[in-house]
Design an enzyme around this catalytic site. Structure first.
Site, PDB file in Angstrom:
ATOM      1  N   GLU A  53     -13.079  -2.819  11.651  1.00 33.20           N
ATOM      2  CA  GLU A  53     -12.808  -2.104  10.331  1.00 33.20           C
ATOM      3  C   GLU A  53     -13.843  -2.520   9.421  1.00 33.20           C
ATOM      4  O   GLU A  53     -14.668  -1.543   9.046  1.00 33.20           O
ATOM      5  CB  GLU A  53     -11.565  -2.340   9.825  1.00 33.20           C
ATOM      6  CG  GLU A  53     -11.424  -1.442   8.309  1.00 33.20           C
ATOM      7  CD  GLU A  53     -10.133  -1.567   7.590  1.00 33.20           C
ATOM      8  OE1 GLU A  53      -8.952  -2.273   8.423  1.00 33.20           O
ATOM      9  OE2 GLU A  53     -10.058  -1.231   6.712  1.00 33.20           O
TER      10      GLU A  53
ATOM     11  N   ASP B 157      -8.413  -9.161   2.962  1.00 28.24           N
ATOM     12  CA  ASP B 157      -8.378  -8.138   4.311  1.00 28.24           C
ATOM     13  C   ASP B 157      -9.626  -8.098   5.051  1.00 28.24           C
ATOM     14  O   ASP B 157     -10.218  -7.191   5.129  1.00 28.24           O
ATOM     15  CB  ASP B 157      -8.206  -6.928   3.435  1.00 28.24           C
ATOM     16  CG  ASP B 157      -7.846  -5.744   4.326  1.00 28.24           C
ATOM     17  OD1 ASP B 157      -7.142  -6.154   5.324  1.00 28.24           O
ATOM     18  OD2 ASP B 157      -7.863  -4.350   4.116  1.00 28.24           O
TER      19      ASP B 157
ATOM     20  N   GLU C 217       0.648  -1.091   0.041  1.00 31.90           N
ATOM     21  CA  GLU C 217       0.146   0.017   0.160  1.00 31.90           C
ATOM     22  C   GLU C 217       0.748   1.283  -0.044  1.00 31.90           C
ATOM     23  O   GLU C 217       0.520   2.234   0.668  1.00 31.90           O
ATOM     24  CB  GLU C 217      -0.825   0.056   1.043  1.00 31.90           C
ATOM     25  CG  GLU C 217      -1.952  -1.319   1.232  1.00 31.90           C
ATOM     26  CD  GLU C 217      -2.947  -1.116   2.077  1.00 31.90           C
ATOM     27  OE1 GLU C 217      -2.742  -0.611   3.343  1.00 31.90           O
ATOM     28  OE2 GLU C 217      -4.015  -1.599   1.841  1.00 31.90           O
TER      29      GLU C 217
HETATM   30  O1  GCW Z   1      -7.269  -2.998   5.324  1.00 35.53           O
HETATM   31  C1  GCW Z   1      -6.255  -2.280   5.129  1.00 35.53           C
HETATM   32  C2  GCW Z   1      -6.794  -1.093   6.094  1.00 35.53           C
HETATM   33  C3  GCW Z   1      -5.649  -0.071   6.253  1.00 35.53           C
HETATM   34  C4  GCW Z   1      -4.561  -0.866   6.924  1.00 35.53           C
HETATM   35  C5  GCW Z   1      -4.017  -2.284   6.357  1.00 35.53           C
HETATM   36  C6  GCW Z   1      -2.863  -3.113   6.653  1.00 35.53           C
HETATM   37  C7  GCW Z   1      -2.767  -0.172   8.457  1.00 35.53           C
HETATM   38  O2  GCW Z   1      -7.638  -0.589   5.463  1.00 35.53           O
HETATM   39  O3  GCW Z   1      -5.892   0.637   7.127  1.00 35.53           O
HETATM   40  O4  GCW Z   1      -3.281  -0.087   7.362  1.00 35.53           O
HETATM   41  O5  GCW Z   1      -5.094  -3.093   5.775  1.00 35.53           O
HETATM   42  O6  GCW Z   1      -3.267  -3.934   7.400  1.00 35.53           O
HETATM   43  O7  GCW Z   1      -1.857  -2.779   6.736  1.00 35.53           O
END
Ligand code: GCW
Length: 712
Positions: free
Chosen positions: A404, A376, A303
């Site tokens: 989340e 995720d 990311e």
């Molecule tokens: O799912 C995503 C989240 C991010 C997170 C990332 C991760 C900390 O939306 O907020 O960043 O995963 O796990 O690295």
């Protein structure tokens, strides 16, 4: 007048005068009933310890005793009839019982609680190889006193944790915000540290110790290089000093380009000599301040974050460099496998492709941290195929305790069933029975470095977690990290009794609601294998139609649901993206075949026609409608259950939960209407006439834009 009497009532009755804000978590120590007290007082009347070092455990015991029984638990210099004997294996008194070998085999965190005889006197022995184990044993005994009736006249408990490292990951930023945190700001008051210590630091450590958590990563995996500056390390040391007596080690998330960003080096290439030296010097500095520092957690080349691939190196090169720097001090590197690039390749298969070729190439103090599923933290995912595939690299599961993707702190969703579903899944790595639990706890591949991580849901809200029932998820993570064989039911039972009360009329319905709640969330959000239908920018509400110009395709719901006039779902079969091929047989064949694929994963692995006949005879479209509707009904039922519980709960917690259930019920309808009305534009079929009609217009739902500040 009514208000006046109400206020007076609280002022006049001491003990009720404090607000029931949930701040005491599951550590309430409510007075025992007369019968319970009688049973207890016939077996334990005093405590004896010939060591100074266990004072924390003894203190905890005495505080609890006073609250539970109203009496002091006296400490006596020698063993008497009904003494509770507490100590480590170093104590002469403990040694005289002859459990030395057994205690050694349980390690510093494991413990024994035994009924025993000492010179003809009946007593209880509570012992461990280490101090932390003694503290854990005390908490275990206190839990038994509060949840088992009548208190047993004899005990034979032997516990050893499933994982060596049981760790929380805080996604806390150093500016006090929390990424995906829904319980207020960060607990860590960086601006006040190291001189001013909030009282909650100790409360936090104590709560974690009470469920066996022994590590904490203080900062977000999206790490600021500044966390490694000397100024911050001194602050980290202050926290480590508070946590240490509770057996909790501190770890840090680090930014891979810290040598450049913080150290001013021209590169952060892991094979560069100066870079390596920078990390070695940094490790030395950390350990001079915090001798038991646990190690680093790293999110790299993920990311947009920097990582070894920026320099043409592999994840193993990066992890090993850090591992070498920490090795002299017995520190570890937890390297995350959460990587995916924008492109045509199926996101669900990317981490496997990236990491499998590196199996066996990591140092012995590196452990790969893998999210439970391949995408995720969705309401439901199959397991990540990396579990059981990496046979020469220790792997630790990463669960998300913070919700989340599960209604943040507004929805009541008990997560133990989700955690268990992953841990109990069979990878077939070494044949049948190679569950994720066995792959990761060291028993299958005989690795000694074992760990499990949970992304914390803790903030500075009075009740720590935002929703009172979200405390159960912190609790459940700790309990499962300690013993992954516990059932969701058993954990819920304990938690309810400790946190609320032990009345059967309360415990049973509330437990049932909790156990059902994760499936309900799947039903009203993303049933039958659907995933990532969330709105852009936040992951709270539905936006299956979401289209953002120029956005990464794999950040848009349509990438995942692929709805069209023919059907819906992501074809990951061997004739589709082929990610199904990453699973071992027989999972691979089972998931690959439309008629054998479990329906809970149907749309994860297959693009299925709207008219496809489900096992119960309904069409896929009808089943989708009924399942969304079922989810809504489940939440409406929880409202009924909870309203009936009013006589058993304090007013504050009752009302706070009640009002959140209202939000959850409205949200469930929102999810149902949004998904069904939108998918109906493709299916062109009616919503079955016997279910509740939508109450929203699709166009209105499309206009909803949440105020992110409110939700983040
Ligand atoms: O799912 C995503 C989240 C991010 C997170 C990332 C991760 C900390 O939306 O907020 O960043 O995963 O796990 O690295």
């Amino acid at each position: 007048m009514k208000l006046y009497l109400y206020t007076l009532f609280f002022i006049l009755i001491p003990g009720l005068a404090f607000a029931e804000d949930g701040s005491q978590l599951w550590l309430r120590y409510r007075p025992l009933s007369n019968n319970q007290m009688k049973a207890l007082s016939t077996v334990i009347t005093s405590v004896v310890s010939d060591e100074q070092c266990d004072s924390l455990a003894i203190d905890e015991l005495q505080i609890a005793w006073k609250q539970l029984t109203g009496k002091e638990l006296t400490v006596t210099p020698s063993v008497q009839e009904h003494s509770l004997i507490i100590g480590t294996n170093k104590s002469k008194l403990i040694q005289s019982f002859g459990f030395n070998k057994e205690l050694q085999s349980l390690g510093g965190d494991g413990f024994l609680i035994r009924s025993a005889k000492y010179k003809d006197k009946d007593c209880f022995l509570l012992a461990s190889e280490g101090k932390t184990g003694v503290l854990y044993a005390v908490f275990n005994l206190l839990k038994t006193i509060q949840t088992v009736y009548p208190f047993p006249s004899s005990m034979n408990v032997k516990e050893k944790p499933s994982y060596k490292i049981r760790i929380l990951n805080h996604w806390d930023n150093i500016d006090g915000t929390i990424e995906r945190g829904y319980a207020g700001h960060s607990l860590w008051k960086w601006e006040d540290l190291p001189s001013k210590l909030s009282a909650r630091y100790k409360d936090y450590a104590r709560a974690n110790a009470s469920i066996g958590i022994n590590g904490t990563v203080l900062d977000n995996v999206n790490a600021s290089p500044e966390i490694l500056s000397t100024a911050y390390l001194i602050k980290v040391k202050a926290l480590a000093d508070v946590f240490r007596p509770y057996g909790i080690r501190v770890y840090l998330s680090v930014n891979f380009s810290s040598p450049t960003a913080l150290g001013g080096l021209p590169t952060s290439d892991p094979l560069n000599k100066d870079v390596r030296r920078w990390w070695f010097v940094k490790a030395k500095e950390i350990y001079s301040l915090i001798p038991d520092f646990g190690g680093f957690l790293v999110k790299a080349n993920s990311e947009g974050l920097p990582g070894p691939q920026d320099f043409g190196r592999t994840h193993a090169d990066g992890a090993n460099m850090l591992a070498d720097a920490l090795k002299p001090y017995h520190g570890i590197v937890m390297w995350r496998a959460f990587v995916y690039n924008s492109g045509m390749d199926d996101r669900a298969g990317q981490a496997y492709k990236e990491f499998l070729p590196l199996d066996g190439k990591f140092r012995s103090n590196v452990i790969l941290q893998v999210k439970n599923g391949p995408i995720d933290f969705q309401p439901r995912e199959p397991i990540s195929a990396l579990f059981g595939a990496m046979k020469q690299t220790p792997i630790m599961p990463e669960f998300q305790i913070t919700q989340e993707y599960l209604g943040e702190s507004n929805h009541l969703v008990y997560l133990a069933p989700l955690f268990k579903e992953c841990l109990d899944s069979d990878t077939y790595s070494l044949g049948k029975g190679s569950t994720v639990a066995k792959v990761t706890d060291g028993s299958l591949f005989k690795n000694s470095l074992t760990a499990i991580a949970g992304v914390a849901n803790i903030g500075e809200d009075a009740n720590w977690c935002g929703h009172h029932f979200a405390q159960a998820n912190w609790y459940a993570f700790g309990r499962l990290a300690w013993n992954h064989e516990l059932s969701s039911e058993q954990i819920a039972d304990e938690w309810i009794k400790l946190t609320f009360n032990d009345k059967k009329e309360f415990v049973e319905p509330v437990k049932e609601m909790m156990l059902d709640s994760r499936e309900a969330a799947v039903n009203y959000m993303m049933p039958l294998g659907l995933h990532h239908l969330f709105a852009w920018g936040h992951h709270y509400g539905p936006e299956p139609w979401c289209a953002v110009e120029g956005a990464r395709p794999d950040w848009l719901p349509s990438y995942y649901h692929k709805a069209d006039s023919i059907g819906i779902g992501f074809d990951r079969t061997l004739s589709g993206s082929a990610s199904v091929g990453q699973y071992n047989s027989p999972l691979r064949e089972e998931y690959n075949a439309l008629d054998r694929c479990p329906e809970r994963f149907l749309l994860w692995f297959h693009h299925v026609p709207w008219e496809y006949k489900m096992k119960n005879g309904r069409s896929l479209w009808a089943e989708l409608c009924y399942t969304y509707d079922k989810g809504v009904k489940q939440v409406r039922e929880y409202q009924k259950v909870w309203d009936r519980m009013e006589p058993y709960v304090d007013a504050q917690r009752f009302h706070e939960v009640q009002s959140r259930l209202k939000i959850q019920a409205k949200d469930a309808v929102w999810w149902k209407d949004a998904c069904l009305l939108y998918f109906q534009t493709f299916s062109r079929r009616p919503i079955p006439y016997d279910i509740e009609r939508p109450v929203n217009e699709l166009d209105d739902l499309k206009k909803i834009k949440l105020n992110l500040k409110h939700h983040n």
